[in-house]
Write an enzyme that holds these catalytic residues in place. Structure first.
Site, PDB file in Angstrom:
ATOM      1  N   GLY A  17       5.125 -11.999   8.131  1.00 48.25           N
ATOM      2  CA  GLY A  17       3.781 -11.679   8.585  1.00 48.25           C
ATOM      3  C   GLY A  17       3.140 -10.626   7.706  1.00 48.25           C
ATOM      4  N   PRO A  18       1.821 -10.471   7.843  1.00 45.31           N
ATOM      5  CG  PRO A  18      -0.414 -10.850   8.319  1.00 45.31           C
ATOM      6  CD  PRO A  18       0.960 -11.167   8.780  1.00 45.31           C
ATOM      7  N   PRO A  19       1.351  -7.190   6.266  1.00 40.84           N
ATOM      8  CG  PRO A  19       0.665  -6.130   4.307  1.00 40.84           C
ATOM      9  CD  PRO A  19       0.672  -7.443   4.994  1.00 40.84           C
ATOM     10  CE  LYS A  67       6.334  -7.905   7.760  1.00 40.02           C
ATOM     11  NZ  LYS A  67       4.926  -7.507   7.911  1.00 40.02           N
ATOM     12  CD  GLU A 102     -10.459 -22.851  12.457  1.00 39.21           C
ATOM     13  OE1 GLU A 102      -9.650 -23.779  12.620  1.00 39.21           O
ATOM     14  OE2 GLU A 102     -10.803 -22.443  11.322  1.00 39.21           O
ATOM     15  CG  HIS A 106     -10.813 -28.020  11.760  1.00 43.67           C
ATOM     16  ND1 HIS A 106     -11.067 -28.991  10.830  1.00 43.67           N
ATOM     17  CD2 HIS A 106     -11.121 -26.838  11.151  1.00 43.67           C
ATOM     18  CE1 HIS A 106     -11.517 -28.421   9.722  1.00 43.67           C
ATOM     19  NE2 HIS A 106     -11.564 -27.112   9.892  1.00 43.67           N
TER      20      HIS A 106
HETATM   21  P1  ADP Z   1       5.347  -3.929   8.957  1.00 42.40           P
HETATM   22  O1  ADP Z   1       6.802  -3.648   8.880  1.00 42.40           O
HETATM   23  O2  ADP Z   1       5.032  -5.266   9.560  1.00 42.40           O
HETATM   24  O3  ADP Z   1       4.588  -3.696   7.713  1.00 42.40           O
HETATM   25  P2  ADP Z   1       5.405  -1.668  10.689  1.00 42.40           P
HETATM   26  O4  ADP Z   1       6.419  -2.119  11.675  1.00 42.40           O
HETATM   27  O5  ADP Z   1       5.865  -0.734   9.641  1.00 42.40           O
HETATM   28  O6  ADP Z   1       4.716  -2.918  10.014  1.00 42.40           O
HETATM   29  O7  ADP Z   1       4.183  -1.066  11.486  1.00 42.40           O
HETATM   30  C1  ADP Z   1       3.563   0.119  11.094  1.00 42.40           C
HETATM   31  C2  ADP Z   1       3.124   0.898  12.306  1.00 42.40           C
HETATM   32  O8  ADP Z   1       2.095   0.209  12.994  1.00 42.40           O
HETATM   33  C3  ADP Z   1       4.221   1.073  13.317  1.00 42.40           C
HETATM   34  O9  ADP Z   1       4.974   2.209  13.058  1.00 42.40           O
HETATM   35  C4  ADP Z   1       3.448   1.197  14.618  1.00 42.40           C
HETATM   36  O10 ADP Z   1       3.039   2.525  14.824  1.00 42.40           O
HETATM   37  C5  ADP Z   1       2.231   0.357  14.380  1.00 42.40           C
HETATM   38  N1  ADP Z   1       2.383  -0.969  14.977  1.00 42.40           N
HETATM   39  C6  ADP Z   1       2.368  -2.141  14.315  1.00 42.40           C
HETATM   40  N2  ADP Z   1       2.497  -3.173  15.165  1.00 42.40           N
HETATM   41  C7  ADP Z   1       2.639  -2.649  16.398  1.00 42.40           C
HETATM   42  C8  ADP Z   1       2.839  -3.202  17.700  1.00 42.40           C
HETATM   43  N3  ADP Z   1       2.906  -4.527  17.905  1.00 42.40           N
HETATM   44  N4  ADP Z   1       2.937  -2.347  18.732  1.00 42.40           N
HETATM   45  C9  ADP Z   1       2.855  -1.030  18.543  1.00 42.40           C
HETATM   46  N5  ADP Z   1       2.693  -0.448  17.355  1.00 42.40           N
HETATM   47  C10 ADP Z   1       2.562  -1.230  16.273  1.00 42.40           C
HETATM   48 ZN    ZN Z   2     -11.863 -25.572   8.545  1.00 44.08          ZN
END
Ligand code: ADP
Ligand code: ZN
Length: 616
Positions: free
Chosen positions: A201-203, A207, A424, A427
């Protein structure tokens, strides 16, 4: 305390080293005065000699003569046959003292080199230990092969409660938590637990947070390392780091090993221009070897994160490696509200703060963006010396954070959102209604981060050997559905459908030139390209057909598209009510599931599908 102990130690060693060096140097100095046979004879003739020692070696006829001159200088003369030298000095009337084994010689030949070696070894050892507690650049060199993984032993603070939204994702990982908690329950019945889970998934979508929460829920150690840490400029370092990491993990099993940005190591092998990827390939191979190496239920679960699953080497997805894939998406409205709730827990909010409204205006924000938003708001409030965050603060923060977030995901105006929703929905309706495509798994107007404003996802493609003409036509109709819906509702069209149009055109052209599916062109292949792209290929490619045929192909392609467009438009018009409802639901929830979508048709006043059959 520890710090001062270490520096004391290093002083101590340094002094020993210095003393040793001085000692050696003085020894060498006092014995190294070159002395030749003729000089000796001259000194004897001139009577310059105070005293003389003959020092023979024990095991060989060699030895040396040690001479102290009257001037106080010591001289030394080595001889291959010491008795001959002794005879010589006796000829000159000297009577040297013959010592059997002189201690000096033993010190010189054995003890001093030994001391020097010991000191050097100790010095190196000292540098290495200094490094372990965070030393300087020289010390860093000693640490190549170390894994660099950070271990946090089962941070109980990060649990699934801290991960907002992501309900399905958490459900999928629940099983892994159970296994780590009670492996016996699974091994007893011979269940095979996945070794690797790939979070895609996106940054900023959580994750890392999810992986930590799995470890936290299970109460097991969490090792984390970034893929880019493996890739150093020195060949072999990455591989040895991988080895090191898994050794450490095995000692601490059950545990989670988390590899962030795994695409840095696990990129498809054998691509890229020229060489230079040896290091990465070695590292990847080592990773695969390690994953294959430990037993299935040994208690190590490797979790990895990437936002580029498309560039990963397929080898890592084989069974027994990362055989579980969990897609972690950008949150929808509901998810965003939950994330805002989690991150406002330790921030006192004024009564006027409406988290739901904020969730609505932040389409495309990831968890990290939302966390950042609340943090900025808190800073703004603190600057004003307030003890509460007000809606006003959050709005100000939104302007500030939004600029950053916009670069990544674009903030979408409500008009754009509406258009996307209808697009959407168009589609989706065709996917659902047309017999050979679909069903629709999910419809979403959450921007995907790679440029698309939304998506309609059919269930994973059925594995079919042949495409039928009917199916291809239906594919084209589905592709056109977005644009058609826009046209019906807004009486105007946007540029948003360009990739749909391209896809439809390509498909139609293939039908004509490759599969012999058009009425007028006949069953002739006018397209002998394979899809490989080589530079210059198009230039060198000779046309296999005349201009006349070219024109005819274009006309056929246009005819197919026009037909599909008309039929698709008719279908959508028949389901205009669903179109409106679907778009409305999308605007409300941003993402709707298959059930929610299909329910829209159930409530429709049974305009039957037989009409469609007639159309096709
Ligand atoms: P990734 O690893 O996908 O790049 P991170 O897990 O490092 O993202 O997320 C960065 C920060 O964003 C986390 O430390 C948290 O504070 C916040 N965050 C992201 N997604 C969530 C979520 N679903 N619930 C709560 N906090 C989140
Ligand atoms: Zn389309």
């Amino acid at each position: 305390m520890k710090q001062s102990g270490r520096s004391y130690n290093s002083y101590f060693f340094f002094i020993i080293l210095l003393a040793g060096l001085i000692f050696v140097l003085t020894q060498i100095k006092s014995y190294s005065e070159e002395y030749t046979r003729s000089e000796l004879i001259q000194d004897m003739e001139e009577d310059n000699i105070e005293e003389m020692y003959v020092i023979p070696n024990e095991e060989s006829p060699t030895g040396y003569l040690e001479v102290t001159l009257k001037s106080g200088v010591d001289k030394k003369l080595y001889a291959t046959d010491i008795t001959k030298l002794e005879d010589l000095v006796r000829e000159y009337g000297y009577d040297p003292v013959v010592e059997n084994v002189k201690k000096d010689s033993w010190i010189l030949t054995t003890l001093i080199p030994l001391i020097v070696v010991i000191i050097v070894v100790m010095f190196l050892f000292m540098m290495m230990s200094a490094q372990n507690s965070g030393g300087g650049a020289a010390a860093k060199m000693m640490n190549f092969g170390k894994s660099r993984a950070k271990m946090t032993s089962g941070d109980k603070n990060v649990t699934f409660d801290k991960v907002a939204g992501l309900r399905e994702e958490k459900e999928e990982l629940e099983e892994i938590v159970d296994f780590l908690k009670e492996p016996g329950r699974f091994t007893r019945v011979g269940a095979r637990i996945p070794k690797g889970v790939l979070l895609e998934g996106p940054p900023g979508t959580g994750k890392t947070l999810l992986a930590k929460a799995v470890a936290g829920e299970a109460g097991v150690p969490f090792f984390s390392i970034s893929g880019s840490d493996f890739v150093e400029m020195y060949v072999g370092v990455g591989a040895s780091r991988v080895r090191d990491l898994f050794e450490e993990a095995k000692k601490n099993a059950p545990c989670i090993v988390f590899i962030d940005e795994i695409d840095a190591v696990a990129r498809r092998r054998g691509t890229g221009m020229g060489g230079g990827h040896d290091e990465r390939e070695q590292t990847l191979n080592q990773l695969l070897v390690e994953m294959d190496g430990f037993g299935v239920n040994e208690g190590i679960i490797v979790m990895a994160a990437t936002n580029r699953v498309d560039i990963l080497d397929p080898a890592i997805m084989r069974p027994g490696r990362f055989d579980r894939k969990v897609a972690v998406g950008v949150p929808d409205v509901g998810g965003r509200e939950e994330i805002l709730k989690v991150h406002s827990q330790n921030k006192p909010l004024a009564d006027n703060v409406d988290l739901e409204q904020i969730a609505r205006t932040t389409a495309g924000f990831t968890g990290a963006d939302l966390e950042n938003l609340l943090n900025e708001a808190a800073i703004i409030a603190a600057k004003k010396d307030k003890v509460y965050l007000s809606q006003e603060d959050i709005k100000k923060a939104f302007v500030k954070v939004g600029i950053g977030a916009e670069k990544r995901s674009r903030i979408i105006s409500s008009k754009e959102k509406e258009i996307t929703a209808y697009h959407e929905a168009g589609h989706a309706i065709l996917f659902h209604v047309l017999p050979d495509v679909g069903p629709v798994y999910a419809v979403s107007i959450i921007p995907t981060g790679n440029g698309a404003a939304g998506y309609t996802m059919p269930l994973p493609e059925r594995d079919e050997m042949f495409m039928t003409k009917g199916r291809m036509l239906q594919d084209i109709m589905v592709s056109l559905g977005g644009r058609i819906a826009e046209e019906i509702i807004f009486k105007d069209i946007t540029t948003g459908a360009s990739s749909d149009i391209k896809k439809a055109t390509k498909e139609a052209r293939r039908m004509v030139t490759r599969y012999g599916m058009s009425d007028n062109i006949g069953v002739i292949c006018y397209d002998d390209d394979d899809d490989e792209v080589f530079i210059g290929r198009d230039l060198a490619h000779a046309k296999t057909h005349s201009e006349v045929i070219s024109g005819e192909i274009d006309r056929e392609v246009k005819k197919i598209i026009d037909d599909c467009y008309a039929k698709a438009k008719e279908i959508i018009l028949q389901h205009r009510e669903v179109l409106n409802k679907c778009a409305g639901l999308l605007l409300e929830k941003e993402k709707i599931s298959r059930e929610e979508f299909e329910a829209l048709f159930d409530r429709e006043n049974s305009s039957d599908i037989s009409g469609v059959e007639a159309l096709l």
